[in-house]
Design an enzyme around this catalytic site. Structure first.
Site, PDB file in Angstrom:
ATOM      1  N   ASP A 104      32.421  69.123  55.021  1.00  0.00           N
ATOM      2  CA  ASP A 104      33.748  68.801  55.786  1.00  0.00           C
ATOM      3  C   ASP A 104      34.905  69.725  55.166  1.00  0.00           C
ATOM      4  OD1 ASP A 104      32.349  66.500  56.451  1.00  0.00           O
ATOM      5  OD2 ASP A 104      33.264  65.195  55.417  1.00  0.00           O
TER       6      ASP A 104
ATOM      7  N   GLY B  93      27.626  53.852  56.308  1.00  0.00           N
ATOM      8  CA  GLY B  93      28.074  54.586  57.293  1.00  0.00           C
ATOM      9  C   GLY B  93      29.370  54.782  57.370  1.00  0.00           C
TER      10      GLY B  93
ATOM     11  N   GLY C 102      24.707  56.975  34.566  1.00  0.00           N
ATOM     12  CA  GLY C 102      26.097  56.517  33.822  1.00  0.00           C
ATOM     13  C   GLY C 102      27.129  57.598  34.074  1.00  0.00           C
TER      14      GLY C 102
ATOM     15  N   HIS D 281      29.502  59.236  43.516  1.00  0.00           N
ATOM     16  CA  HIS D 281      28.855  59.354  44.774  1.00  0.00           C
ATOM     17  C   HIS D 281      29.498  58.905  45.830  1.00  0.00           C
ATOM     18  CE1 HIS D 281      24.742  57.978  42.770  1.00  0.00           C
ATOM     19  NE2 HIS D 281      25.132  58.985  42.446  1.00  0.00           N
TER      20      HIS D 281
ATOM     21  N   HIS E 271      40.173  57.998  41.757  1.00  0.00           N
ATOM     22  CA  HIS E 271      40.002  56.617  41.812  1.00  0.00           C
ATOM     23  C   HIS E 271      38.584  56.398  41.033  1.00  0.00           C
ATOM     24  CE1 HIS E 271      39.687  52.354  42.915  1.00  0.00           C
ATOM     25  NE2 HIS E 271      38.071  52.537  42.983  1.00  0.00           N
ATOM     26  N   GLU E 272      37.556  57.204  41.613  1.00  0.00           N
ATOM     27  CA  GLU E 272      36.041  56.959  41.367  1.00  0.00           C
ATOM     28  C   GLU E 272      35.790  57.475  39.914  1.00  0.00           C
ATOM     29  OE1 GLU E 272      34.088  55.289  42.823  1.00  0.00           O
ATOM     30  OE2 GLU E 272      35.154  55.171  44.442  1.00  0.00           O
TER      31      GLU E 272
ATOM     32  N   HIS F  60      36.383  54.710  37.289  1.00  0.00           N
ATOM     33  CA  HIS F  60      35.262  54.010  37.016  1.00  0.00           C
ATOM     34  C   HIS F  60      34.377  54.693  35.989  1.00  0.00           C
ATOM     35  CE1 HIS F  60      36.297  51.270  40.073  1.00  0.00           C
ATOM     36  NE2 HIS F  60      36.150  51.873  40.902  1.00  0.00           N
TER      37      HIS F  60
ATOM     38  N   ASP G  19      66.411  50.618  46.995  1.00  0.00           N
ATOM     39  CA  ASP G  19      66.940  51.918  47.530  1.00  0.00           C
ATOM     40  C   ASP G  19      67.394  51.755  48.830  1.00  0.00           C
ATOM     41  OD1 ASP G  19      65.617  53.169  45.187  1.00  0.00           O
ATOM     42  OD2 ASP G  19      63.806  53.700  46.335  1.00  0.00           O
TER      43      ASP G  19
END
Lengths: 81, 367
Positions: B25, B77, B93, B97, B119-120, B123, B186
């Site tokens: 992509d 999907g 560990g 993915h 974000h991943e 983890h 604001d």
């Protein structure tokens, strides 16, 4: 609540079932939520999810809950191995 | 923030990563850049370092895969789950993915790889999902063009690995809490019968007959708007909301941004060059007159004639007695003006020029 046909309601039930299985460790016994004997587990899982997201805690798959469930998200695996 | 069960963490701070394969992509260089930037977010606020390796086993292995990819956590999907990562540990560990059935982008379109990778990797380092909607570790995807760690994310990673060695302690934005009695705004505007309050990157939305305030990123509705808006008002006649920051403004109809913006406030409204920004604005739907508040003065603009009324600016204190010399935000509802300054809110009757009541600024949120 948005007016929904029985077909969309059926889809919603499947979506809620899949979401709770994926992210809230709901066990799939092959039956849909509405047909399960023990509804309280689903309600508790739904409440847990609604509380986490700051939604109104009803234990029901209302429109706001369905909306949050439809958003794309991260799925962290439960275990490392 | 929430730590993963058992508080797993790496027992060292120098970690390696390897990109096992690339999504088609994006150009490879864009993927490399997104991954590097995502790691940098975490290394900037902690003692952690990340080194890219090109072969062998790295601590954090990164791959683009689809469907069942043999880790007992199949992807689903397009949409749904975008990615996942494993807690710190050997073998799988730490690995991250990304679902190849998603379209990966480097802009605001779904789904921004940098945002998801950041974000991943949280983890991968031991953080679980946060309940703070402003945190990078919140589980649902939301994109804004300033991907950054919130204070909640920083507190989480530092709880695991200690503070950064940077002499200036890094800080991140706090998420505004609607029921915080010290909350200020604001900008505020009506929009199609609802109220929208703006603060930093967030809006807080009051929906009639719904008991709870809805809070989310401004970018969820208007991805092209800047954060930190300074003023906003609705022209109900045109079903249009205008947003102001600095000497620029943007216009939207519902969720759709109007073409040809941002525009310049001097050329469009006739402000003198000395006016660099607008503090607050409100349009009176009965008269079509829009009031712009700037420091201790206000201007009046005619939406029908599309020109500034003569004789302005005037002093706020003279024509809106009691509300002070400065306005943070203002909106009109049921014929009354609601002025906000700091944590205070003044209900003002423009006919009698009197203050009718004084409230907390967040009184609309049913706290």
């Amino acid at each position: 609540f948005p007016a929904g046909t029985s077909e969309t309601q059926e889809r919603d039930v499947e979506m809620v079932q899949k979401y709770l299985e994926n992210y809230y460790n709901l066990k799939n016994d092959g039956k849909k939520i509405v047909k399960q004997k023990n509804q309280s587990l689903v309600v508790e899982k739904l409440k847990e999810m609604q509380k986490f997201f700051g939604l109104k805690v009803t234990g029901m798959p209302d429109a706001d809950t369905l909306n949050v469930m439809q958003q794309a998200r991260c799925g962290v695996p439960d275990v490392a191995e | 923030y929430v730590l993963m069960e058992g508080n797993p963490r790496w027992d060292r701070t120098h970690l390696t990563y390897r990109i096992e394969n690339y999504t088609p992509d994006l150009p490879r260089a864009e993927v490399d850049d997104a991954i590097e930037k995502a790691f940098k977010l975490w290394s900037d606020v902690s003692p952690l370092t990340f080194t890219k390796v090109f072969e062998g086993q790295a601590d954090i292995m990164i791959s683009f895969v689809r469907g069942d990819h043999r880790d007992n956590s199949p992807f689903d999907g397009p949409g749904g789950t975008l990615a996942h990562a494993f807690q710190p540990g050997p073998y799988i560990g730490g690995d991250a993915h990304f679902d190849e059935d998603e379209r990966w982008t480097n802009d605001f379109k779904d789904f921004n790889l940098y945002r998801v990778a950041a974000h991943e990797f949280g983890h991968s380092l031991g953080l679980a999902h946060s309940t703070d909607i402003g945190a990078l570790m919140y589980p649902n995807y939301q994109y804004s063009d300033d991907v950054q760690l919130s204070q909640d994310d920083i507190d989480g990673i530092q709880a695991l690995y200690g503070p950064s060695s940077n002499p200036v302690p890094p800080t991140g934005p706090q998420t505004p809490q609607p029921c915080d009695s010290k909350l200020t705004f604001d900008a505020i505007t009506t929009i199609r019968g609802e109220l929208m309050f703006f603060k930093d990157r967030f809006y807080m939305r009051v929906i009639p007959r719904y008991p709870q305030v809805e809070q989310n990123f401004i970018s969820l509705f208007w991805p092209n708007l800047p954060t930190g808006l300074q003023a906003a008002y609705e022209v109900t006649e045109r079903d249009e909301v205008r947003f102001f920051k600095g000497d620029k403004y943007w216009a939207a109809q519902g969720q759709d941004m109007l073409y040809g913006y941002p525009r310049d406030i001097h050329r469009s409204f006739g402000f003198p060059r000395a006016v660099r920004s607008i503090d607050a604005a409100v349009s009176d739907e009965q008269t079509g007159k829009t009031y712009f508040f700037v420091a201790n003065q206000y201007w009046r603009y005619d939406e029908y004639k599309q020109s500034m009324d003569p004789g302005y600016p005037k002093m706020i204190a003279a024509d809106f007695p009691g509300i002070g010399n400065k306005v943070d935000a203002v909106f009109q509802k049921d014929g009354f003006f609601y002025f906000f300054h700091g944590t205070r809110q003044y209900k003002f009757d423009p006919t009698t020029k009197r203050i009718l009541s004084l409230d907390k600024a967040n009184s609309w949120f049913n706290c």
